[in-house]
Enzyme design. Sequence first.
Site, PDB file in Angstrom:
ATOM      1  N   GLY A 145       0.783  -1.236   0.000  1.00 34.73           N
ATOM      2  CA  GLY A 145       0.000   0.000   0.000  1.00 34.73           C
ATOM      3  C   GLY A 145       0.809   1.277   0.000  1.00 34.73           C
ATOM      4  O   GLY A 145       0.312   2.330   0.402  1.00 34.73           O
ATOM      5  N   SER A 146       2.059   1.204  -0.477  1.00 34.27           N
ATOM      6  CA  SER A 146       2.842   2.454  -0.476  1.00 34.27           C
ATOM      7  C   SER A 146       2.241   3.474  -1.450  1.00 34.27           C
ATOM      8  O   SER A 146       2.271   4.676  -1.179  1.00 34.27           O
ATOM      9  CB  SER A 146       4.318   2.185  -0.793  1.00 34.27           C
ATOM     10  OG  SER A 146       4.498   1.772  -2.114  1.00 34.27           O
ATOM     11  N   ASN A 147       1.662   3.010  -2.548  1.00 34.68           N
ATOM     12  CA  ASN A 147       0.975   3.957  -3.439  1.00 34.68           C
ATOM     13  C   ASN A 147      -0.282   4.522  -2.785  1.00 34.68           C
ATOM     14  O   ASN A 147      -0.549   5.715  -2.894  1.00 34.68           O
ATOM     15  CB  ASN A 147       0.608   3.289  -4.768  1.00 34.68           C
ATOM     16  CG  ASN A 147       1.750   3.317  -5.750  1.00 34.68           C
ATOM     17  OD1 ASN A 147       2.029   4.346  -6.366  1.00 34.68           O
ATOM     18  ND2 ASN A 147       2.446   2.197  -5.875  1.00 34.68           N
ATOM     19  N   LEU A 152      -9.173  -9.744 -10.390  1.00 37.18           N
ATOM     20  CA  LEU A 152      -9.894  -9.230 -11.552  1.00 37.18           C
ATOM     21  C   LEU A 152     -11.159  -8.505 -11.079  1.00 37.18           C
ATOM     22  O   LEU A 152     -11.868  -8.989 -10.193  1.00 37.18           O
ATOM     23  CB  LEU A 152     -10.276 -10.398 -12.465  1.00 37.18           C
ATOM     24  CG  LEU A 152     -10.783 -10.039 -13.850  1.00 37.18           C
ATOM     25  CD1 LEU A 152      -9.700  -9.337 -14.675  1.00 37.18           C
ATOM     26  CD2 LEU A 152     -11.264 -11.293 -14.590  1.00 37.18           C
ATOM     27  N   ASN A 159      -6.451   1.861 -13.001  1.00 35.85           N
ATOM     28  CA  ASN A 159      -5.399   1.002 -12.439  1.00 35.85           C
ATOM     29  C   ASN A 159      -4.023   1.570 -12.770  1.00 35.85           C
ATOM     30  O   ASN A 159      -3.852   2.257 -13.781  1.00 35.85           O
ATOM     31  CB  ASN A 159      -5.522  -0.391 -13.068  1.00 35.85           C
ATOM     32  CG  ASN A 159      -4.475  -1.372 -12.549  1.00 35.85           C
ATOM     33  OD1 ASN A 159      -4.200  -1.429 -11.343  1.00 35.85           O
ATOM     34  ND2 ASN A 159      -3.884  -2.143 -13.450  1.00 35.85           N
ATOM     35  N   HIS A 169      -0.203   0.077 -13.574  1.00 35.13           N
ATOM     36  CA  HIS A 169       0.544  -1.149 -13.853  1.00 35.13           C
ATOM     37  C   HIS A 169       2.029  -0.804 -13.917  1.00 35.13           C
ATOM     38  O   HIS A 169       2.407   0.185 -14.548  1.00 35.13           O
ATOM     39  CB  HIS A 169       0.077  -1.759 -15.178  1.00 35.13           C
ATOM     40  CG  HIS A 169       0.697  -3.092 -15.424  1.00 35.13           C
ATOM     41  ND1 HIS A 169       0.274  -4.236 -14.769  1.00 35.13           N
ATOM     42  CD2 HIS A 169       1.734  -3.469 -16.204  1.00 35.13           C
ATOM     43  CE1 HIS A 169       1.028  -5.246 -15.159  1.00 35.13           C
ATOM     44  NE2 HIS A 169       1.925  -4.813 -16.020  1.00 35.13           N
ATOM     45  N   ASP A 190      -5.446  -5.590 -17.499  1.00 35.41           N
ATOM     46  CA  ASP A 190      -4.482  -4.660 -18.113  1.00 35.41           C
ATOM     47  C   ASP A 190      -4.770  -4.294 -19.565  1.00 35.41           C
ATOM     48  O   ASP A 190      -3.852  -3.953 -20.305  1.00 35.41           O
ATOM     49  CB  ASP A 190      -3.045  -5.242 -18.016  1.00 35.41           C
ATOM     50  CG  ASP A 190      -2.658  -5.551 -16.586  1.00 35.41           C
ATOM     51  OD1 ASP A 190      -3.062  -4.786 -15.696  1.00 35.41           O
ATOM     52  OD2 ASP A 190      -1.961  -6.551 -16.357  1.00 35.41           O
ATOM     53  N   GLU A 199       5.768   6.010 -10.030  1.00 36.41           N
ATOM     54  CA  GLU A 199       4.388   5.875  -9.523  1.00 36.41           C
ATOM     55  C   GLU A 199       4.079   6.978  -8.513  1.00 36.41           C
ATOM     56  O   GLU A 199       3.028   7.634  -8.593  1.00 36.41           O
ATOM     57  CB  GLU A 199       4.203   4.500  -8.873  1.00 36.41           C
ATOM     58  CG  GLU A 199       4.277   3.369  -9.879  1.00 36.41           C
ATOM     59  CD  GLU A 199       4.010   1.992  -9.291  1.00 36.41           C
ATOM     60  OE1 GLU A 199       3.507   1.145 -10.024  1.00 36.41           O
ATOM     61  OE2 GLU A 199       4.321   1.761  -8.095  1.00 36.41           O
TER      62      GLU A 199
HETATM   63  C1  GAR Z   1       2.808  -1.185  -7.645  1.00 34.56           C
HETATM   64  O1  GAR Z   1       4.080  -1.168  -8.218  1.00 34.56           O
HETATM   65  C2  GAR Z   1       1.745  -1.340  -8.712  1.00 34.56           C
HETATM   66  O2  GAR Z   1       2.095  -0.775  -9.930  1.00 34.56           O
HETATM   67  C3  GAR Z   1       1.676  -2.843  -8.836  1.00 34.56           C
HETATM   68  O3  GAR Z   1       1.760  -3.318  -7.524  1.00 34.56           O
HETATM   69  C4  GAR Z   1       2.617  -2.444  -6.789  1.00 34.56           C
HETATM   70  C5  GAR Z   1       1.963  -2.157  -5.456  1.00 34.56           C
HETATM   71  O4  GAR Z   1       2.874  -1.528  -4.596  1.00 34.56           O
HETATM   72  N1  GAR Z   1       0.468  -3.262  -9.476  1.00 34.56           N
HETATM   73  C6  GAR Z   1       0.417  -4.352 -10.255  1.00 34.56           C
HETATM   74  O5  GAR Z   1       1.380  -5.077 -10.442  1.00 34.56           O
HETATM   75  C7  GAR Z   1      -0.933  -4.616 -10.878  1.00 34.56           C
HETATM   76  N2  GAR Z   1      -0.838  -5.627 -11.900  1.00 34.56           N
HETATM   77  P1  GAR Z   1       2.357  -0.810  -3.277  1.00 34.56           P
HETATM   78  O6  GAR Z   1       1.433  -1.810  -2.562  1.00 34.56           O
HETATM   79  O7  GAR Z   1       3.578  -0.533  -2.482  1.00 34.56           O
HETATM   80  O8  GAR Z   1       1.632   0.428  -3.695  1.00 34.56           O
END
Ligand code: GAR
Length: 187
Positions: free
Chosen positions: A12-14, A87, A100, A102, A143, A172
Amino acid sequence: MKKVAIFASGSGSNAENIARYFNDNEHLNIECIYSNKPDAYVIERAKKLGIDTMVFDREMFYHSNKVLDDLRQREVDIVILAGFLWLIPGYLIRNFKIVNIHPALLPKYGGKGMYGNRVHKAVVDNGEKYSGITIHYVNEKYDEGKIIFQAKCEILPDDSPEDVAKKVHKLEYEHFPKVIEQLVLNS
Ligand code: GAR
């Protein structure tokens, strides 16, 4: 006030970065963070940030209206997937604008099972010179929705998948909140 829901399955850093970016924003509020994993670190982040959470299992997500009802009750305007790995079912796609992120340059390195480090490993194994991020609308296939925004980073010959992950995460954190802001406030 526009209302945003975030779905996340992992660290969940994003999600945290987005929440911090919009902290005290007058026009946009992060209403709730939804997760399919009760022990995902994103839940702890949400609690520290004072954001409501809802955790669901497969039965609830794919065979009940609980998530839909909650989103409707909160009058959510847009759903953001930030590292959400399941999904998205049709009933959500029909009712919400869903976006989303990616961690690669789609249409390459997308599809079922392509997430997180698996993506970066495939990119390095194939000797790609660039990777990056793709922000796109969500449809019923992994995607494949319309691309909204992409940003690139260079991959050096000695970069490991972890090095690529760092570069991609940096992109990101820099771009995702701004793209969300534009999408939400210009709609
Ligand atoms: C992120 O890099 C995101 O782009 C990716 O998961 C990571 C989550 O990081 N998403 C996918 O791969 C979707 N297919 P986070 O939990 O630290 O935000």
